[in-house]
Design a protein around this motif. Structure first.
Motif, mmCIF file in Angstrom:
data_model
loop_
_atom_site.group_PDB
_atom_site.id
_atom_site.type_symbol
_atom_site.label_atom_id
_atom_site.label_comp_id
_atom_site.label_asym_id
_atom_site.label_seq_id
_atom_site.Cartn_x
_atom_site.Cartn_y
_atom_site.Cartn_z
ATOM 1 N N LEU A 221 0.681 -0.745 -0.243
ATOM 2 C CA LEU A 221 0.057 0.390 0.565
ATOM 3 C C LEU A 221 0.707 0.927 -0.248
ATOM 4 C CD1 LEU A 221 -2.556 -1.205 2.664
ATOM 5 C CD2 LEU A 221 -2.998 -1.032 0.296
ATOM 6 N N LYS A 222 0.453 2.206 -0.428
ATOM 7 C CA LYS A 222 0.938 3.929 -0.691
ATOM 8 C C LYS A 222 -0.412 4.502 0.291
ATOM 9 C CE LYS A 222 3.892 4.511 -4.539
ATOM 10 N NZ LYS A 222 4.273 5.260 -5.655
ATOM 11 N N VAL A 223 0.503 5.193 1.123
ATOM 12 C CA VAL A 223 -1.044 5.852 2.385
ATOM 13 C C VAL A 223 -0.699 7.195 1.811
ATOM 14 C CG1 VAL A 223 -1.534 6.322 4.270
ATOM 15 C CG2 VAL A 223 -0.792 3.486 3.716
ATOM 16 N N ARG A 224 -1.260 8.612 1.972
ATOM 17 C CA ARG A 224 -1.519 9.701 1.809
ATOM 18 C C ARG A 224 -2.259 10.286 2.969
ATOM 19 N NH1 ARG A 224 -0.382 14.602 -2.117
ATOM 20 N NH2 ARG A 224 -0.415 16.011 -0.956
ATOM 21 N N VAL A 225 -1.556 10.617 4.353
ATOM 22 C CA VAL A 225 -2.312 11.691 4.980
ATOM 23 C C VAL A 225 -2.246 12.264 5.323
ATOM 24 C CG1 VAL A 225 -2.117 10.833 8.184
ATOM 25 C CG2 VAL A 225 -1.744 9.085 6.267
ATOM 26 N N LYS A 226 -2.794 13.132 5.680
ATOM 27 C CA LYS A 226 -3.173 15.063 6.077
ATOM 28 C C LYS A 226 -4.188 15.330 7.596
ATOM 29 C CE LYS A 226 -3.598 16.326 1.397
ATOM 30 N NZ LYS A 226 -4.682 17.184 0.764
ATOM 31 N N PHE A 227 -3.226 15.603 8.615
ATOM 32 C CA PHE A 227 -3.665 15.859 10.218
ATOM 33 C C PHE A 227 -3.784 17.207 10.045
ATOM 34 C CE2 PHE A 227 -0.833 12.664 10.461
ATOM 35 C CZ PHE A 227 -1.416 11.537 11.282
ATOM 36 N N ASN B 144 4.863 10.280 15.643
ATOM 37 C CA ASN B 144 3.458 9.321 16.713
ATOM 38 C C ASN B 144 1.929 9.210 16.343
ATOM 39 O OD1 ASN B 144 5.932 8.775 18.142
ATOM 40 N ND2 ASN B 144 5.970 10.715 19.401
ATOM 41 N N LEU B 145 2.358 10.316 15.575
ATOM 42 C CA LEU B 145 0.990 10.680 14.734
ATOM 43 C C LEU B 145 0.578 9.606 13.982
ATOM 44 C CD1 LEU B 145 0.490 14.768 14.004
ATOM 45 C CD2 LEU B 145 -0.645 13.510 15.403
ATOM 46 N N LEU B 146 1.077 9.674 13.179
ATOM 47 C CA LEU B 146 1.179 7.964 12.629
ATOM 48 C C LEU B 146 0.576 6.566 12.999
ATOM 49 C CD1 LEU B 146 3.918 9.011 9.421
ATOM 50 C CD2 LEU B 146 0.912 8.833 8.673
ATOM 51 N N ILE C 79 4.211 0.268 2.610
ATOM 52 C CA ILE C 79 5.635 0.864 1.718
ATOM 53 C C ILE C 79 6.354 2.446 1.381
ATOM 54 C CG2 ILE C 79 5.967 -1.764 -0.121
ATOM 55 C CD1 ILE C 79 5.537 -0.275 -2.025
ATOM 56 N N SER C 80 5.229 2.956 1.412
ATOM 57 C CA SER C 80 5.209 4.641 1.136
ATOM 58 C C SER C 80 4.348 5.511 1.936
ATOM 59 C CB SER C 80 5.304 4.896 -0.436
ATOM 60 O OG SER C 80 5.078 6.219 -1.072
ATOM 61 N N VAL C 81 4.712 6.530 2.518
ATOM 62 C CA VAL C 81 3.576 7.020 3.172
ATOM 63 C C VAL C 81 4.209 8.771 3.139
ATOM 64 C CG1 VAL C 81 3.295 7.926 5.412
ATOM 65 C CG2 VAL C 81 3.667 5.672 5.349
ATOM 66 N N ILE C 82 3.069 9.090 2.826
ATOM 67 C CA ILE C 82 3.495 11.285 2.638
ATOM 68 C C ILE C 82 2.776 11.266 3.324
ATOM 69 C CG2 ILE C 82 3.291 13.051 1.430
ATOM 70 C CD1 ILE C 82 3.330 11.297 -0.944
ATOM 71 N N ALA C 83 2.261 11.831 4.141
ATOM 72 C CA ALA C 83 1.527 12.063 5.794
ATOM 73 C C ALA C 83 2.488 14.298 5.650
ATOM 74 C CB ALA C 83 2.733 12.226 6.859
ATOM 75 N N GLU C 84 1.195 14.995 6.117
ATOM 76 C CA GLU C 84 1.052 16.294 5.734
ATOM 77 C C GLU C 84 -0.154 16.682 7.307
ATOM 78 O OE1 GLU C 84 0.314 16.848 1.632
ATOM 79 O OE2 GLU C 84 -0.751 16.552 2.227
ATOM 80 N N VAL D 154 -8.543 13.564 10.512
ATOM 81 C CA VAL D 154 -7.429 12.860 9.648
ATOM 82 C C VAL D 154 -8.290 12.259 8.477
ATOM 83 C CG1 VAL D 154 -5.894 11.192 9.710
ATOM 84 C CG2 VAL D 154 -6.511 12.249 11.908
ATOM 85 N N GLU D 155 -7.069 13.018 7.345
ATOM 86 C CA GLU D 155 -7.882 12.115 5.891
ATOM 87 C C GLU D 155 -6.517 11.476 5.609
ATOM 88 O OE1 GLU D 155 -8.328 15.339 3.674
ATOM 89 O OE2 GLU D 155 -9.754 16.639 5.118
ATOM 90 N N VAL D 156 -6.858 10.197 5.345
ATOM 91 C CA VAL D 156 -6.402 8.872 5.110
ATOM 92 C C VAL D 156 -6.390 8.633 3.609
ATOM 93 C CG1 VAL D 156 -5.221 6.889 5.175
ATOM 94 C CG2 VAL D 156 -6.036 8.414 7.395
ATOM 95 N N GLU D 157 -5.379 8.162 2.765
ATOM 96 C CA GLU D 157 -6.085 8.371 1.108
ATOM 97 C C GLU D 157 -4.815 6.555 0.967
ATOM 98 O OE1 GLU D 157 -5.592 9.822 -3.455
ATOM 99 O OE2 GLU D 157 -5.506 10.999 -1.631
ATOM 100 N N LEU D 158 -5.548 5.363 0.696
ATOM 101 C CA LEU D 158 -5.504 4.355 0.783
ATOM 102 C C LEU D 158 -4.576 4.092 -1.291
ATOM 103 C CD1 LEU D 158 -6.552 3.685 3.530
ATOM 104 C CD2 LEU D 158 -4.632 2.033 3.816
#
Length: 122
Positions: free
Chosen positions: A53-59, A75-77, A96-101, A111-115
């Motif tokens: 999975l690739k994950v993009r997270v916006k906190f 720690n948020l992740l 395998i990949s994370v973009i976190a903002e 929290v908005e999560v896109e997988l």
């Protein structure tokens, strides 16, 4: 797949060990339960992903993203992925990949999560 978890995300604290028993702060337990219930609803009886999975997270928190009160992004992740584990994906090792903002939103913390499922050639 997109999942929005409503509420003010916070970084997970280290568990406390007292007389050989591990304890988590009640706020951490509550936040993890909010994550879990939101994910159960979002998955709508589907099986957890069993692929890479690739994950993009916006906190989005009430605090300024650069303030110490906002929390470390790792720690948020950690709390987010622990809450999603076994529901959205079989295990967080699949990521395998994370973009976190980090952003500020005083009126609507979330929290908005896109997988995205990824096929890896072997």
């Amino acid at each position: 797949m997109k999942i929005t978890i409503m509420g003010d995300p916070h970084p997970m604290a280290r568990p406390r060990v007292v007389s050989g028993h591990v304890y988590y702060l009640s706020r951490d337990v509550e936040w993890r339960e909010i994550i879990r219930w939101t994910c159960v609803k979002a998955m709508a009886r589907r099986e957890p992903y069993d692929c890479a999975l690739k994950v993009r997270v916006k906190f989005y928190r009430a605090q300024n993203p650069t303030s110490r009160q906002y929390g470390d992004i790792d720690n948020l992740l950690k709390g987010l992925f622990d809450g999603m584990n076994g529901i959205v994906f079989a295990d967080d090792s699949q990521i395998i990949s994370v973009i976190a903002e980090k952003y500020q939103d005083k009126e609507n913390p979330r929290v908005e999560v896109e997988l995205r499922a990824i096929k890896i050639a072997v």
